[in-house]
Design an enzyme around this catalytic site. Structure first.
Site, short mmCIF file in Angstrom:
data_model
loop_
_atom_site.label_atom_id
_atom_site.label_comp_id
_atom_site.label_asym_id
_atom_site.label_seq_id
_atom_site.Cartn_x
_atom_site.Cartn_y
_atom_site.Cartn_z
CD GLU A 172 0.08 -50.20 38.55
OE1 GLU A 172 -0.64 -50.21 39.55
OE2 GLU A 172 -0.16 -49.26 37.71
CB ALA A 317 -9.88 -44.66 42.63
#
Length: 335
Positions: A172, A317
């Site tokens: 990223e 998450a």
């Protein structure tokens, strides 16, 4: 508030800790949430703060605001230094302690430099809001210094950004830094062309995104190269300093180095004196409790949890949130 109620202490207001607290709503308990920061961080978008795409306020929210309607929850800003399992107390850095009936540790992970902590000043990682702003400042200052640098070699070193680690964070960062240099900052400088910025992604393994299917790794690799990222595979970094990085037999002059190569669990295992895996994650029981202390649970990046196929649950998450819901259901059933 009824002090006689079962007291649940939660350490860590990340995805797992907040989801656990949400899922425990309505239970006959009182909850104390402890975190060393006053905000919940949406970590998946932290790389966009580091590359100027988002403001800090867009990925961080005050914990008190998120829990303002929960009158059963007390929030404490404090640093945890240990856990007294025998006395059932969480120890804080000011010498005080918080007693618990049930304890949930959802304390996440930190950077791991594989025994080379001396590299951290030269190669910051990306785990906190402070990390993101540090990285953003370093990237932007490198362009500013390159604008004033007359020596071509030194200028190129300032325009070279090395990213160590080809996992999701490294990938990223590489993609967004290229976009920042090639598009966002294009035309804003007079003495340098930001499109000459070189982004090098260094991965010790034989492919990036090793936890993904090989065809997805290959697709991501080709996509990065189309953007202009140089992907270096199969050579581990052996040195990081103010001049750049050394990996394998190659030396790269880079004034900006970013670390995305590894993580270690928070000190939860040390606090508990519990068995841990090589990354420091607590080896929990199938119900996510700690062996010998069924009233203590560990979830998220701080816990070593195995899937039915024997592979570890990924440190993402959704996993932490699912674990939080599971522990909340377990406590409700016990009560």
């Amino acid at each position: 508030m009824n002090e006689a109620r079962h007291h649940v202490v939660v350490v860590g207001a990340g995805f797992g800790g907040l989801e656990f607290t949400r899922a425990l709503a309505g239970a006959p308990v009182r909850i104390t949430m402890i975190d060393k920061r006053n905000h919940h961080l949406f970590q998946p978008l932290l790389y966009q703060v580091a590359t100027t795409a988002l403001a800090t306020s867009e990925v961080a929210w005050p914990i008190r605001h998120l829990l303002r309607k929960r009158k059963d929850v007390t929030t404490l800003l404090a640093n945890v230094t240990g856990v007294d399992r025998a006395g059932k107390r969480v120890l804080l850095d000011d010498g005080s302690a918080v007693a618990y009936d049930t304890l949930l540790l959802a304390t996440g992970a930190r950077h791991a430099y594989f025994g080379h902590d001396e590299w951290e000043p030269f190669a910051p990682g990306l785990k906190t809001l402070e990390d993101a702003t540090t990285i953003r400042r370093r990237i932007l200052l490198a362009f500013e210094q390159a604008e004033r640098e007359a020596d071509p070699a030194k200028r190129q070193a300032l325009l070279t950004i090395a990213i160590v680690g080809g996992g999701p964070t490294g990938v990223e960062l590489a993609g967004t830094i290229v976009e920042l240099a090639h598009d966002t900052l294009r035309g804003e400088f007079r003495n340098i062309d930001t499109r000459q910025t070189r982004v090098v992604l260094i991965e010790a393994g034989d492919r990036i995104l090793a936890n993904f299917a090989p065809k997805l790794s290959d697709y991501a690799n080709k996509a990065l190269e189309r953007l202009g990222v140089t992907v270096e595979l199969g050579r581990a970094v052996t040195r990081c300093d103010a001049e750049g990085v050394v990996f394998g037999d190659k030396q790269l002059a880079a004034r900006t180095i970013l670390w995305a190569a590894g993580v270690a669990a928070s000190p939860a295992a040390e606090w508990l004196g519990a068995k841990a895996d090589r990354a420091g994650r607590v080896l929990v029981e199938p119900d996510l409790s700690v062996r010998g202390s069924p009233e203590i649970f560990v979830i998220g990046d701080a816990a070593h949890v195995l899937r039915p196929d024997g592979r570890p649950v990924p440190g993402v998450a959704p996993s932490a949130k699912q674990e939080g819901r599971h522990v909340a259901a377990t406590i409700k059933a016990r009560l």
